[in-house]
Design a protein around this motif. Structure first.
Motif, PDB file in Angstrom:
ATOM      1  N   ARG A 333       7.935  -1.028  -0.924  1.00 61.15           N
ATOM      2  CA  ARG A 333       6.495  -0.192  -1.224  1.00 61.15           C
ATOM      3  C   ARG A 333       5.406  -0.934  -1.782  1.00 61.15           C
ATOM      4  O   ARG A 333       4.274  -0.631  -1.635  1.00 61.15           O
ATOM      5  N   PRO A 337       0.658  -1.786   1.429  1.00 61.10           N
ATOM      6  CA  PRO A 337      -0.758  -1.607   1.664  1.00 61.10           C
ATOM      7  C   PRO A 337      -1.221  -3.071   2.246  1.00 61.10           C
ATOM      8  O   PRO A 337      -2.035  -3.122   3.177  1.00 61.10           O
ATOM      9  N   ASP A 374       3.160   8.134  -3.370  1.00 62.34           N
ATOM     10  CA  ASP A 374       2.940   6.598  -3.468  1.00 62.34           C
ATOM     11  C   ASP A 374       3.197   5.997  -1.888  1.00 62.34           C
ATOM     12  O   ASP A 374       2.078   5.531  -1.532  1.00 62.34           O
ATOM     13  N   ASN A 375       4.190   6.508  -1.301  1.00 63.44           N
ATOM     14  CA  ASN A 375       4.648   5.931  -0.088  1.00 63.44           C
ATOM     15  C   ASN A 375       3.551   6.730   1.081  1.00 63.44           C
ATOM     16  O   ASN A 375       2.914   5.922   1.844  1.00 63.44           O
ATOM     17  N   LYS A 378      -0.214   5.460   0.462  1.00 60.26           N
ATOM     18  CA  LYS A 378      -0.398   4.208   0.937  1.00 60.26           C
ATOM     19  C   LYS A 378      -0.105   3.805   2.431  1.00 60.26           C
ATOM     20  O   LYS A 378      -0.267   2.846   3.022  1.00 60.26           O
TER      21      LYS A 378
END
Length: 498
Positions: A333, A337, A374-375, A378
């Protein structure tokens, strides 16, 4: 009477502009409580953390999903029929809580199986005459059937943890010896063998780094790099897909290896960058293209934050042309990005939630809530839970206690829906298939986060978490209007703009 009708007519546009916002909130032991309805306002109470315009576009959410494991099945059959039906409705029904639409299947054994096995343990069976999924028919497939009852449109993907043991250089399922397996400890040195010839680039990639996972990369592939073995293994994938298809379980995507960078005491397989490219490019992709052309190949699962290694694998243009997407989990993770920016043509999935330590408590729920946002924020367009049902403490056959969405009490045969279950619900219950992910923000210390999406019907939803001891004010701007909210301490929150 005429004047009254005119007054109502003038009021309707004003009322239509005052958008109502439904609010659902969860805190420890008080889950999915409907809060006071809010309204979009004409003024911001503070600087918006996210600003969304009607023309904004984002990546589209494709699936929320979970994994089907043997130990989940063992817990499932301990439940009453009513509890089984209720559980599967809640997880998989389109009108249930979590609305999962896709499942992950482990090819061969994984660390949450009853024991270690493969679909063909006949050494030298290059024709795969003895290949079968008989073991899966006793657990995984019945568990899938129970889910299909509530969503017959479920689709699936698969990845192995370990190839058959006879296809590996150590002749065993794990990568390293431990008290939980019978691997010969003398073979542990294979992982970092100094006898392997490497060029300067390979040496640089494999050098030890204290701030990276893994700190040191394997110097050789644990899968035997002989063309007979490589082709047989590619055929093995095809036969697995066909065998499941015969059971009315459609597998439309494969990943060659789960966590090639976890050098495990449980079933696993270490691969180098060169071995990864060789198998996927020269064997797996051509074989599936010929035998199962509708099955996509995703590369992963990348559980490493060694960005240069992942870039090395993806630097092969032929391999890239054969891929449909990339799968990231755990430490992967952190570089998601950067990789997504370099390769925007791929789809990206979070292939596994982090599995905790068996506590199944509010703290674990907060961590999972943060990771989901967050996953997805992103760039992932699919998200997969690991175990969905385990007994208390969730102990594996190799000694790791892990979490699940639902906890079984083995003595009373009853279940508890854990905070992680509700962490998932706050997202998957409202972010529909096809929703555009328009904005994501997380403060520097990861103590508050918010994700904003627009569903296919045009409705906006916002999912926000506060993991601090104090209430946190927050403002979101959507199409020139403002949602001014106050997140309760230690809470999950979902807002639906109607």
């Amino acid at each position: 009477m005429k004047q009254y009708a005119i007054l109502i007519g003038l009021m309707l546009p004003v009322m239509g502009m005052a958008q109502n916002v439904s609010w659902y909130s969860s805190s420890d032991n008080d889950f999915w409580r409907k809060g006071k309805n809010l309204k979009m306002e004409g003024k911001a109470s503070q600087t918006p953390v996210i600003t969304i315009g009607s023309a904004d576009k984002g990546h589209k959410m494709k699936h929320w999903g979970t994994t089907f494991n043997e130990l989940d099945w063992d817990a499932f059959i301990a439940l009453s029929r009513d509890d089984q039906d209720r559980l599967m409705h809640n997880l998989f029904s389109p009108d249930g809580d979590l609305r999962f639409t896709r499942g992950r299947i482990g090819m061969n054994c994984n660390d949450y199986g009853r024991s270690w096995f493969s679909c063909d343990e006949v050494e030298g069976d290059f024709e795969l005459k003895y290949f079968n999924i008989d073991r899966d028919k006793t657990s995984i497939i019945p568990l899938i059937r129970a889910a299909q009852k509530y969503n017959p449109d479920l689709t699936f993907w698969t990845s192995p943890w370990s190839p058959p043991s006879w296809m590996k250089i150590n002749g065993d399922y794990p990568v390293r010896s431990s008290e939980y397996n019978t691997m010969d400890p003398r073979k542990d040195y294979f992982l970092f063998s100094e006898a392997v010839e490497m060029n300067e680039d390979q040496k640089k990639l494999s050098e030890e780094r204290k701030d990276r996972f893994p700190r040191r990369l394997a110097t050789q592939d644990y899968f035997i790099q002989d063309p007979r073995y490589l082709q047989t293994y590619a055929n093995y994938f095809s036969k697995f897909v066909d065998a499941y298809e015969a059971e009315d379980v459609p597998i439309d995507m494969v990943v060659y290896q789960n966590e090639a960078y976890s050098y495990t005491p449980y079933p696993g397989c270490a691969w180098t960058a060169e071995g990864t490219v060789r198998f996927n490019r020269d064997y797996l992709a051509p074989t599936l293209q010929k035998k199962n052309p509708d099955v996509k190949i995703y590369l992963g699962t990348f559980n490493t934050n060694r960005q240069d290694h992942v870039e090395k694998v993806l630097s092969d243009p032929v391999l890239r042309s054969q891929l449909s997407g990339l799968a990231f989990q755990w430490e992967g993770r952190e570089i998601l990005p950067a990789i997504r920016e370099q390769y925007p043509e791929f789809s990206y999935i979070c292939s596994e939630s982090e599995c905790g330590n068996g506590d199944m408590d509010w703290k674990a729920g907060e961590h999972t809530f943060f990771l989901i946002g967050d996953n997805i924020g992103k760039g992932c367009d699919e998200w997969y839970n690991w175990n969905f049902l385990l007994p208390k403490r969730g102990r594996s056959q190799w000694g790791w206690e892990q979490n699940a969405l639902v906890e079984l009490d083995p003595e009373t045969h009853t279940v508890r829906y854990t905070p992680e279950y509700y962490a998932v619900k706050h997202f998957s219950n409202v972010v529909d298939q096809g929703a555009e992910i328009l904005g994501y923000e997380c403060n520097d210390n990861k103590r508050t986060s918010i994700l904003v999406a627009r569903n296919p019907d045009g409705k906006y939803v916002a999912v926000a978490g506060n993991f601090t001891d104090d209430a946190q004010p927050m403002t979101i701007e959507i199409n020139g209007k403002y949602l001014n909210i106050n997140l309760p301490a230690h809470s999950f929150n979902t807002y639906i703009v109607n």
